[in-house]
Design a protein around this motif. Structure first.
Motif, PDB file in Angstrom:
ATOM      1  N   MET A   7       0.858  -1.187   0.000  1.00 33.10           N
ATOM      2  CA  MET A   7       0.000   0.000   0.000  1.00 33.10           C
ATOM      3  C   MET A   7       0.895   1.238   0.000  1.00 33.10           C
ATOM      4  SD  MET A   7      -1.372  -0.650   3.863  1.00 33.10           S
ATOM      5  CE  MET A   7      -0.223  -0.794   5.255  1.00 33.10           C
ATOM      6  N   ILE A   8       0.429   2.281  -0.646  1.00 29.67           N
ATOM      7  CA  ILE A   8       1.205   3.518  -0.739  1.00 29.67           C
ATOM      8  C   ILE A   8       0.473   4.625   0.015  1.00 29.67           C
ATOM      9  CG2 ILE A   8       2.156   5.286  -2.275  1.00 29.67           C
ATOM     10  CD1 ILE A   8       2.388   3.140  -4.442  1.00 29.67           C
ATOM     11  N   GLY A   9       1.177   5.252   0.935  1.00 31.68           N
ATOM     12  CA  GLY A   9       0.674   6.441   1.609  1.00 31.68           C
ATOM     13  C   GLY A   9       1.403   7.656   1.067  1.00 31.68           C
ATOM     14  N   VAL A  10       0.663   8.653   0.643  1.00 33.15           N
ATOM     15  CA  VAL A  10       1.240   9.889   0.101  1.00 33.15           C
ATOM     16  C   VAL A  10       0.859  11.041   1.019  1.00 33.15           C
ATOM     17  CG1 VAL A  10       1.305  11.490  -1.845  1.00 33.15           C
ATOM     18  CG2 VAL A  10       1.092   9.032  -2.271  1.00 33.15           C
ATOM     19  N   SER A  82      -2.814  15.205   3.430  1.00 37.91           N
ATOM     20  CA  SER A  82      -2.481  16.513   2.850  1.00 37.91           C
ATOM     21  C   SER A  82      -2.506  17.593   3.911  1.00 37.91           C
ATOM     22  CB  SER A  82      -3.478  16.869   1.740  1.00 37.91           C
ATOM     23  OG  SER A  82      -3.213  18.158   1.218  1.00 37.91           O
ATOM     24  N   ALA A  83      -1.649  18.589   3.728  1.00 36.80           N
ATOM     25  CA  ALA A  83      -1.700  19.787   4.573  1.00 36.80           C
ATOM     26  C   ALA A  83      -3.052  20.460   4.401  1.00 36.80           C
ATOM     27  CB  ALA A  83      -0.578  20.741   4.189  1.00 36.80           C
ATOM     28  N   MET A  84      -3.485  21.144   5.442  1.00 38.20           N
ATOM     29  CA  MET A  84      -4.789  21.801   5.449  1.00 38.20           C
ATOM     30  C   MET A  84      -4.685  23.264   5.016  1.00 38.20           C
ATOM     31  SD  MET A  84      -6.180  20.313   9.088  1.00 38.20           S
ATOM     32  CE  MET A  84      -4.568  20.307   9.872  1.00 38.20           C
ATOM     33  N   HIS A  85      -5.876  23.853   4.796  1.00 35.44           N
ATOM     34  CA  HIS A  85      -6.065  25.312   4.686  1.00 35.44           C
ATOM     35  C   HIS A  85      -5.553  25.926   3.380  1.00 35.44           C
ATOM     36  CE1 HIS A  85      -7.045  24.842   8.857  1.00 35.44           C
ATOM     37  NE2 HIS A  85      -5.803  24.632   9.222  1.00 35.44           N
ATOM     38  N   SER A  86      -5.189  25.135   2.379  1.00 32.54           N
ATOM     39  CA  SER A  86      -4.750  25.734   1.118  1.00 32.54           C
ATOM     40  C   SER A  86      -5.956  26.134   0.272  1.00 32.54           C
ATOM     41  CB  SER A  86      -3.867  24.759   0.336  1.00 32.54           C
ATOM     42  OG  SER A  86      -4.557  23.549   0.063  1.00 32.54           O
ATOM     43  N   VAL A  87      -5.772  27.159  -0.556  1.00 35.04           N
ATOM     44  CA  VAL A  87      -6.829  27.622  -1.471  1.00 35.04           C
ATOM     45  C   VAL A  87      -6.204  27.893  -2.830  1.00 35.04           C
ATOM     46  CG1 VAL A  87      -8.433  29.493  -2.026  1.00 35.04           C
ATOM     47  CG2 VAL A  87      -8.308  28.636   0.305  1.00 35.04           C
ATOM     48  N   LEU A  88      -6.913  27.449  -3.868  1.00 34.79           N
ATOM     49  CA  LEU A  88      -6.444  27.585  -5.241  1.00 34.79           C
ATOM     50  C   LEU A  88      -7.670  27.836  -6.110  1.00 34.79           C
ATOM     51  CD1 LEU A  88      -4.352  27.037  -7.566  1.00 34.79           C
ATOM     52  CD2 LEU A  88      -4.784  24.611  -7.199  1.00 34.79           C
ATOM     53  N   ALA A  89      -7.654  28.867  -6.925  1.00 30.82           N
ATOM     54  CA  ALA A  89      -8.754  29.155  -7.846  1.00 30.82           C
ATOM     55  C   ALA A  89      -8.414  28.595  -9.218  1.00 30.82           C
ATOM     56  CB  ALA A  89      -8.992  30.664  -7.932  1.00 30.82           C
ATOM     57  N   LEU A 249      -3.684   9.133  13.904  1.00 24.99           N
ATOM     58  CA  LEU A 249      -3.881   7.721  13.594  1.00 24.99           C
ATOM     59  C   LEU A 249      -2.538   7.009  13.476  1.00 24.99           C
ATOM     60  CD1 LEU A 249      -5.562   5.286  12.761  1.00 24.99           C
ATOM     61  CD2 LEU A 249      -5.740   6.257  10.458  1.00 24.99           C
ATOM     62  N   GLY A 250      -1.581   7.650  12.821  1.00 24.44           N
ATOM     63  CA  GLY A 250      -0.284   7.020  12.561  1.00 24.44           C
ATOM     64  C   GLY A 250       0.599   6.856  13.774  1.00 24.44           C
ATOM     65  N   VAL A 251       0.269   7.533  14.882  1.00 27.28           N
ATOM     66  CA  VAL A 251       1.034   7.329  16.131  1.00 27.28           C
ATOM     67  C   VAL A 251       0.188   6.620  17.176  1.00 27.28           C
ATOM     68  CG1 VAL A 251       2.535   9.298  15.699  1.00 27.28           C
ATOM     69  CG2 VAL A 251       0.487   9.619  17.114  1.00 27.28           C
ATOM     70  N   ASN A 252      -0.920   6.024  16.733  1.00 27.01           N
ATOM     71  CA  ASN A 252      -1.787   5.245  17.619  1.00 27.01           C
ATOM     72  C   ASN A 252      -2.361   6.093  18.747  1.00 27.01           C
ATOM     73  OD1 ASN A 252      -3.139   2.977  18.561  1.00 27.01           O
ATOM     74  ND2 ASN A 252      -1.413   2.246  19.785  1.00 27.01           N
ATOM     75  N   ALA A 253      -2.809   7.300  18.384  1.00 28.78           N
ATOM     76  CA  ALA A 253      -3.434   8.192  19.370  1.00 28.78           C
ATOM     77  C   ALA A 253      -4.883   8.416  18.988  1.00 28.78           C
ATOM     78  CB  ALA A 253      -2.686   9.513  19.450  1.00 28.78           C
ATOM     79  N   GLU A 441       6.900   8.068  10.057  1.00 25.84           N
ATOM     80  CA  GLU A 441       6.122   8.535   8.905  1.00 25.84           C
ATOM     81  C   GLU A 441       4.644   8.463   9.263  1.00 25.84           C
ATOM     82  OE1 GLU A 441       7.856   9.867   6.828  1.00 25.84           O
ATOM     83  OE2 GLU A 441       9.809   8.941   7.111  1.00 25.84           O
ATOM     84  N   SER A 442       4.267   9.196  10.312  1.00 24.56           N
ATOM     85  CA  SER A 442       2.943   8.999  10.899  1.00 24.56           C
ATOM     86  C   SER A 442       1.809   9.356   9.951  1.00 24.56           C
ATOM     87  CB  SER A 442       2.828   9.791  12.203  1.00 24.56           C
ATOM     88  OG  SER A 442       3.103  11.157  12.005  1.00 24.56           O
ATOM     89  N   SER A 443       1.932  10.450   9.185  1.00 26.17           N
ATOM     90  CA  SER A 443       0.837  10.831   8.293  1.00 26.17           C
ATOM     91  C   SER A 443       0.691   9.840   7.145  1.00 26.17           C
ATOM     92  CB  SER A 443       1.044  12.247   7.758  1.00 26.17           C
ATOM     93  OG  SER A 443       0.942  13.198   8.799  1.00 26.17           O
ATOM     94  N   CYS A 444       1.816   9.391   6.583  1.00 21.29           N
ATOM     95  CA  CYS A 444       1.748   8.395   5.505  1.00 21.29           C
ATOM     96  C   CYS A 444       1.195   7.074   6.021  1.00 21.29           C
ATOM     97  CB  CYS A 444       3.133   8.174   4.889  1.00 21.29           C
ATOM     98  SG  CYS A 444       3.710   9.534   3.844  1.00 21.29           S
ATOM     99  N   LEU A 445       1.643   6.650   7.220  1.00 25.15           N
ATOM    100  CA  LEU A 445       1.122   5.411   7.793  1.00 25.15           C
ATOM    101  C   LEU A 445      -0.364   5.562   8.119  1.00 25.15           C
ATOM    102  CD1 LEU A 445       1.512   2.550   8.848  1.00 25.15           C
ATOM    103  CD2 LEU A 445       2.240   3.525  11.044  1.00 25.15           C
ATOM    104  N   GLY A 446      -0.754   6.715   8.656  1.00 27.64           N
ATOM    105  CA  GLY A 446      -2.168   6.959   8.929  1.00 27.64           C
ATOM    106  C   GLY A 446      -3.005   6.867   7.663  1.00 27.64           C
ATOM    107  N   ALA A 447      -2.492   7.439   6.562  1.00 30.64           N
ATOM    108  CA  ALA A 447      -3.204   7.359   5.284  1.00 30.64           C
ATOM    109  C   ALA A 447      -3.341   5.911   4.840  1.00 30.64           C
ATOM    110  CB  ALA A 447      -2.468   8.178   4.229  1.00 30.64           C
ATOM    111  N   ALA A 448      -2.270   5.121   5.008  1.00 28.17           N
ATOM    112  CA  ALA A 448      -2.307   3.715   4.591  1.00 28.17           C
ATOM    113  C   ALA A 448      -3.311   2.918   5.419  1.00 28.17           C
ATOM    114  CB  ALA A 448      -0.910   3.110   4.700  1.00 28.17           C
ATOM    115  N   ILE A 449      -3.344   3.159   6.725  1.00 24.83           N
ATOM    116  CA  ILE A 449      -4.292   2.441   7.591  1.00 24.83           C
ATOM    117  C   ILE A 449      -5.726   2.821   7.238  1.00 24.83           C
ATOM    118  CG2 ILE A 449      -5.078   2.189   9.985  1.00 24.83           C
ATOM    119  CD1 ILE A 449      -2.033   2.626  10.702  1.00 24.83           C
ATOM    120  N   LEU A 450      -5.956   4.107   6.977  1.00 26.46           N
ATOM    121  CA  LEU A 450      -7.288   4.533   6.547  1.00 26.46           C
ATOM    122  C   LEU A 450      -7.661   3.857   5.232  1.00 26.46           C
ATOM    123  CD1 LEU A 450      -9.684   6.414   7.211  1.00 26.46           C
ATOM    124  CD2 LEU A 450      -8.553   8.184   5.850  1.00 26.46           C
ATOM    125  N   GLY A 451      -6.676   3.665   4.357  1.00 27.90           N
ATOM    126  CA  GLY A 451      -6.925   2.964   3.099  1.00 27.90           C
ATOM    127  C   GLY A 451      -7.320   1.513   3.322  1.00 27.90           C
TER     128      GLY A 451
END
Length: 517
Positions: A7-10, A82-89, A249-253, A441-451
């Protein structure tokens, strides 16, 4: 080749995008990251080229597939953080009309002030969970629709950087509840766009993406990008969530009473609750993980950046010594700080060197040493700075405690965790056991577990507990806790007293900067 599945977490971050190829049991098989610049074309701007970020996503996935030699058919899915709060038109053809405006962009500050005092901002926060601050996409949209009317008139969709990536890969405009819950535009109870927030932003629902759960799966990857990334066109892509909630999620919290604290350049403190919760005083955020799990907490601007400032501005001789000895200068500085007693002999540091988000939500906040006397030396200032970062995070924790009660344990991650002193300071100041999980790699691992959860390969997100271990544990030292309990009320009082002074000195500094230019 074995029958192992992967599985790939990005993780699409503010400074880089990282892809990690995991075996299904959580072991890392390959990883790659690509950095990109943050552009500041005018004062208060902080933006990025969306094409740089899209290319980084494609390249990082391509590289982990190439490094590993894993056949495309053995990849179960790709899942995103993904990082939050970005805006793009973007226009009707999906062409960007603006850069990707990041959370750090402060050009909507006057509209944040107007939202707070004129446009019912607090009630909107109570429904949407995003504190009123220039980081919020709601305030960025207020700025675009009012101050950049030509851009607004051409805009087909206002999206985040993750939405831009998915639109390129699948020709669909979709946004997960997690990213949407960090816009100030989504009603947390209804899981729909908030009508009053849209009206104040000056946009329509049709100008935003379709709302979907964080477990939403897309297939039918553009064949050209499938080829570039070394994947099948049928490879499932899980839309995923934001980096903050996935880090928990990726640090089991994710269990009740477990709090995650991250200190990198900036920092954050978060915990998981089973329903949306907001704060009567507006001190913490509430963002979605799944429809039954929500993350409350607060981000701080000033984490490791404070230690870096101390290193660069106060420690030229120590840096030179470290260079000669071939050791990390931060290690030298923490050794110096260890010579000072807890509480830095009554020297307090307000760490607001770059404004502050939680708990003040004040872009004008500024840093200061308080209690400075002739007996204080450089080593006191170093230790006080480290303590100040943690004092600030602790005040966010106090706001969270009002709704969740006292936490049972802290799981801490980030660059600060390399410092034994800083880890122990956290245990003493928070009066909590601090655990440093194995996962880097907590965010990538969290993404993979959610997947895995999205595709039904696990029944519960609790499966994360089988995938990570512990590297360090620290328990509070009772006599140190007593000292910090004496100092914390003083810190809290002085940090709350300077709102007008913060505003006045920030105005003076801005005028001085303009005059010098």
């Amino acid at each position: 080749m074995t029958d192992t599945r992967y599985m790939i977490g990005v993780d699409i971050g503010t400074t880089s995008t990282k892809a990690v190829l995991f075996e299904e049991n959580g072991n890392i098989a390959a990883q790659h990251h690509v950095g990109y610049p943050l552009h500041t074309p005018e004062p208060d701007a902080a933006e990025q080229d969306p094409e740089d970020i899209f290319n980084a996503v494609v390249t990082t996935v391509q590289e982990v597939m190439k490094q590993s030699g894993v056949p495309a058919e053995h990849v179960l899915f790709v899942s995103f953080s993904s990082a939050m709060h970005s805006v793009l038109a973007v226009d009707k053809n999906g062409k960007p009309l603006t850069a990707s405006i990041t959370w750090a962009d402060n050009r909507s500050a006057k509209w944040a002030e107007a939202l707070k005092h004129k446009y019912n901002g607090h009630d909107i926060y109570l429904r949407t969970g995003t504190p009123v601050h220039p980081m919020s996409p709601l305030t960025k949209l207020m700025w675009i629709t009012r101050d950049l009317p030509d851009v607004a008139a051409q805009t087909y969709k206002f999206i985040s950087i993750k939405e831009y990536v998915f639109a390129r890969l699948f020709q669909q405009y979709v946004v997960d509840h997690s990213i949407a819950s960090a816009t100030g535009l989504m009603n947390l109870q209804q899981l729909d766009w908030d009508e009053e927030a849209l009206r104040i932003a000056g946009i329509t629902k049709e100008q935003l993406s379709e709302l979907v759960p964080t477990t939403h799966v897309l297939q039918g990857l553009d064949k050209n990008y499938a080829h570039d990334m070394g994947l099948l066109e049928t490879t499932p892509f899980v839309i995923g969530a934001s980096d903050g909630v996935l880090s928990n999620l990726g640090v089991n919290a994710i269990k009740p009473g477990v709090v995650a604290v991250t200190i990198g350049t900036s920092g954050a403190i978060r915990t998981v609750v089973d329903q949306p919760l907001t704060d009567a005083k507006g001190r913490f955020f509430c963002y979605a993980l799944t429809e039954k799990q929500w993350v409350i907490g607060g981000p701080v601007n000033n984490g490791g950046i404070v230690f870096r400032w101390i290193r660069d501005e106060f420690a030229a001789s120590e840096v030179e010594t470290a260079k000669r000895l071939g050791i990390d200068p931060y290690h030298v500085l923490t050794q110096i700080a260890e010579q000072v007693r807890p509480g830095s002999d009554g020297l307090l540091f307000l760490p607001y060197l770059s404004g502050e988000r939680a708990p003040l939500w004040d872009p004008n906040a500024r840093g200061s040493f308080f209690g400075l006397s002739l007996r204080h030396k450089k080593e006191h200032m170093i230790r006080a700075a480290l303590e100040g970062v943690l004092f600030n995070l602790y005040t966010v924790m106090l706001a969270m405690e009002e709704v969740i009660g006292r936490p049972s344990v802290i799981h801490a991650t980030g660059g600060f965790a390399r410092s034994e002193l800083w880890r122990q300071l956290m245990a003493d100041i928070f009066d909590q056991e601090v655990i440093i999980p194995e996962s880097l790699e907590s965010s990538c691992l969290g993404a993979a577990i959610l997947g895995l959860y999205a595709l039904g390969r696990i029944d519960s997100l609790d499966a994360v507990s089988d995938m990570i271990g512990t590297t360090h544990q620290h328990k509070p030292v009772a006599e140190h806790v007593d000292i910090y309990r004496d100092l914390l009320p003083i810190y809290i009082r002085i940090s709350r007293k300077f709102e007008e002074e913060f505003k006045d000195i920030a105005e003076f500094q801005n005028k001085s900067l303009q005059a010098s230019n």
